[in-house]
Design a protein around this motif. Sequence first.
Motif, short mmCIF file in Angstrom:
data_model
loop_
_atom_site.label_atom_id
_atom_site.label_comp_id
_atom_site.label_asym_id
_atom_site.label_seq_id
_atom_site.Cartn_x
_atom_site.Cartn_y
_atom_site.Cartn_z
N ASN A 22 0.83 -1.20 0.00
CA ASN A 22 0.00 0.00 0.00
C ASN A 22 0.87 1.25 0.00
O ASN A 22 1.93 1.27 0.58
CB ASN A 22 -0.89 0.05 1.25
N GLU A 42 0.08 5.07 1.20
CA GLU A 42 -0.96 5.83 1.87
C GLU A 42 -0.74 7.32 1.69
O GLU A 42 0.33 7.84 1.98
CB GLU A 42 -0.98 5.50 3.36
N ARG A 84 -1.48 -0.71 -4.27
CA ARG A 84 -2.75 -0.04 -4.04
C ARG A 84 -2.49 1.31 -3.37
O ARG A 84 -1.72 1.40 -2.43
CB ARG A 84 -3.65 -0.90 -3.16
N HIS A 89 -3.99 4.17 -1.07
CA HIS A 89 -5.05 4.46 -0.11
C HIS A 89 -5.08 5.96 0.14
O HIS A 89 -4.07 6.55 0.50
CB HIS A 89 -4.80 3.73 1.22
N SER A 140 -8.07 3.29 -3.33
CA SER A 140 -9.10 3.09 -2.31
C SER A 140 -9.24 4.34 -1.46
O SER A 140 -8.24 4.98 -1.13
CB SER A 140 -8.73 1.92 -1.39
N VAL A 171 -10.25 5.36 2.21
CA VAL A 171 -10.40 4.72 3.50
C VAL A 171 -11.44 5.48 4.30
O VAL A 171 -11.38 6.70 4.45
CB VAL A 171 -9.05 4.69 4.26
#
Length: 132
Positions: A58, A60, A96, A98, A126, A128
């Motif tokens: 991930n 972030e 991915r 986030h 994504s 969150v």
Amino acid sequence: MKILRERRNPIVPMNAMSDVAFLLLIFIMLVALINFRREVKIEYPEADRAKRTSSEKNLEIWIDKDGALYLDGLPVELNTVEDALGETYRRAPDTRVHILADKNTPYGKINSVIEILKLLEYRVVSFVVKND
């Protein structure tokens, strides 16, 4: 009168050595399990339905309520986010992204990150949210 002295070879007990080695092994294993994840204090938006994703691979991007950007917990500028996203995509395209934004963040700040993702044609993103 002559005193006889016995010569003894000193012996190091090895029983204690194995105990110390075992304790060191446990200590090293516990320290290796510590996950140093930097987090930014935000108030998560809420969602009716959420999908759970894995926590591995991930990247972030945190956005606080004032619109400040953080990449994996470290404060950055918008152009740094673009460079990091491009580099991450070159190294591992299945990473991915986030986006963790405070629920009081102005939409324009979130949109600037989304525009960068659109330019880079990033497909694995994504948002969150807090799930009750």
